[in-house]
Design a protein around this motif. Structure first.
Motif, PDB file in Angstrom:
ATOM      1  N   ARG A  32      20.010 -92.535  44.906  1.00 24.04           N
ATOM      2  CA  ARG A  32      20.003 -91.460  45.906  1.00 24.04           C
ATOM      3  C   ARG A  32      21.012 -91.736  47.024  1.00 24.04           C
ATOM      4  N   THR A  33      21.102 -92.983  47.452  1.00 28.86           N
ATOM      5  CA  THR A  33      21.987 -93.332  48.568  1.00 28.86           C
ATOM      6  C   THR A  33      23.469 -93.300  48.189  1.00 28.86           C
ATOM      7  N   ASP A  34      23.778 -93.185  46.903  1.00 32.00           N
ATOM      8  CA  ASP A  34      25.175 -93.075  46.464  1.00 32.00           C
ATOM      9  C   ASP A  34      25.721 -91.654  46.610  1.00 32.00           C
ATOM     10  N   LEU A  35      24.838 -90.695  46.831  1.00 32.23           N
ATOM     11  CA  LEU A  35      25.268 -89.302  46.963  1.00 32.23           C
ATOM     12  C   LEU A  35      26.028 -89.100  48.267  1.00 32.23           C
ATOM     13  N   PRO A  36      26.946 -88.135  48.289  1.00 28.37           N
ATOM     14  CA  PRO A  36      27.583 -87.774  49.564  1.00 28.37           C
ATOM     15  C   PRO A  36      26.520 -87.289  50.543  1.00 28.37           C
ATOM     16  N   LYS A  37      26.800 -87.409  51.814  1.00 33.79           N
ATOM     17  CA  LYS A  37      25.812 -87.100  52.856  1.00 33.79           C
ATOM     18  C   LYS A  37      26.093 -85.752  53.526  1.00 33.79           C
ATOM     19  N   ILE A  38      25.028 -85.179  54.089  1.00 26.44           N
ATOM     20  CA  ILE A  38      25.133 -83.987  54.924  1.00 26.44           C
ATOM     21  C   ILE A  38      24.162 -84.183  56.086  1.00 26.44           C
ATOM     22  N   LYS A  39      24.602 -83.875  57.279  1.00 21.76           N
ATOM     23  CA  LYS A  39      23.760 -84.096  58.468  1.00 21.76           C
ATOM     24  C   LYS A  39      22.652 -83.058  58.575  1.00 21.76           C
ATOM     25  N   ARG A  40      21.509 -83.499  59.057  1.00 20.45           N
ATOM     26  CA  ARG A  40      20.347 -82.628  59.221  1.00 20.45           C
ATOM     27  C   ARG A  40      20.647 -81.459  60.155  1.00 20.45           C
ATOM     28  N   LYS A  41      21.542 -81.644  61.095  1.00 20.15           N
ATOM     29  CA  LYS A  41      21.863 -80.589  62.061  1.00 20.15           C
ATOM     30  C   LYS A  41      22.875 -79.570  61.537  1.00 20.15           C
ATOM     31  N   ASP A  42      23.338 -79.741  60.298  1.00 19.49           N
ATOM     32  CA  ASP A  42      24.284 -78.785  59.714  1.00 19.49           C
ATOM     33  C   ASP A  42      23.624 -77.404  59.685  1.00 19.49           C
ATOM     34  N   PRO A  43      24.249 -76.400  60.266  1.00 12.05           N
ATOM     35  CA  PRO A  43      23.613 -75.080  60.370  1.00 12.05           C
ATOM     36  C   PRO A  43      23.391 -74.386  59.024  1.00 12.05           C
ATOM     37  N   ALA A  44      24.045 -74.827  57.963  1.00 10.88           N
ATOM     38  CA  ALA A  44      23.876 -74.181  56.663  1.00 10.88           C
ATOM     39  C   ALA A  44      22.645 -74.686  55.914  1.00 10.88           C
ATOM     40  N   LEU A  45      22.012 -75.760  56.399  1.00  8.08           N
ATOM     41  CA  LEU A  45      20.849 -76.314  55.709  1.00  8.08           C
ATOM     42  C   LEU A  45      19.652 -75.382  55.787  1.00  8.08           C
ATOM     43  N   PRO A  46      18.838 -75.367  54.726  1.00  6.80           N
ATOM     44  CA  PRO A  46      17.575 -74.619  54.810  1.00  6.80           C
ATOM     45  C   PRO A  46      16.687 -75.222  55.893  1.00  6.80           C
ATOM     46  N   ASP A  47      15.871 -74.417  56.537  1.00  2.17           N
ATOM     47  CA  ASP A  47      15.004 -74.885  57.619  1.00  2.17           C
ATOM     48  C   ASP A  47      14.050 -75.978  57.165  1.00  2.17           C
ATOM     49  N   GLU A  48      13.611 -75.931  55.914  1.00  2.00           N
ATOM     50  CA  GLU A  48      12.631 -76.894  55.427  1.00  2.00           C
ATOM     51  C   GLU A  48      13.246 -78.233  55.012  1.00  2.00           C
ATOM     52  N   ALA A  49      14.563 -78.373  55.059  1.00  2.31           N
ATOM     53  CA  ALA A  49      15.220 -79.628  54.687  1.00  2.31           C
ATOM     54  C   ALA A  49      14.950 -80.697  55.734  1.00  2.31           C
ATOM     55  N   SER A  50      14.644 -81.898  55.256  1.00  2.00           N
ATOM     56  CA  SER A  50      14.412 -83.011  56.175  1.00  2.00           C
ATOM     57  C   SER A  50      15.188 -84.228  55.693  1.00  2.00           C
ATOM     58  N   VAL A  51      15.290 -85.225  56.557  1.00  2.00           N
ATOM     59  CA  VAL A  51      16.032 -86.442  56.238  1.00  2.00           C
ATOM     60  C   VAL A  51      15.464 -87.059  54.965  1.00  2.00           C
ATOM     61  N   GLY A  52      16.350 -87.408  54.029  1.00  2.00           N
ATOM     62  CA  GLY A  52      15.941 -88.000  52.762  1.00  2.00           C
ATOM     63  C   GLY A  52      15.899 -87.009  51.615  1.00  2.00           C
ATOM     64  N   ASP A  53      15.904 -85.708  51.916  1.00  2.00           N
ATOM     65  CA  ASP A  53      15.924 -84.692  50.869  1.00  2.00           C
ATOM     66  C   ASP A  53      17.311 -84.623  50.245  1.00  2.00           C
ATOM     67  N   VAL A  54      17.369 -84.080  49.033  1.00  2.00           N
ATOM     68  CA  VAL A  54      18.655 -83.883  48.360  1.00  2.00           C
ATOM     69  C   VAL A  54      18.831 -82.389  48.111  1.00  2.00           C
TER      70      VAL A  54
END
Length: 75
Positions: A32-54
């Protein structure tokens, strides 16, 4: 306030469940940690996304019809 995630130029962002995530990680032989990252504050993320989700992100592509990428949500 404008909901950026609904803009026509923002690609589809979908949360992966654990079963589908395991399939993806096994197919690419990565952790999981090998995946590229996206910040939780990115405005395009779904509201239900939390740290650790893919997320599965499906974009339009000029060379293929669509391109699928995966991102790990980080703080």
């Amino acid at each position: 306030m404008v909901d950026v995630s609904q803009h026509e130029l923002v690609p589809e962002h979908t949360l992966l469940d654990e079963a589908k995530l395991e399939e993806v990680l096994e197919a690419y032989d990565i952790d999981r940690t090998d995946l590229p990252k996206i910040k939780r504050k990115d405005p395009a993320l779904p509201d239900e996304a939390s740290v650790g989700d893919v997320l599965k992100i499906v974009r339009d592509s000029r060379t293929t019809d669509t391109a699928t990428v995966y991102r790990l949500v980080v703080e």
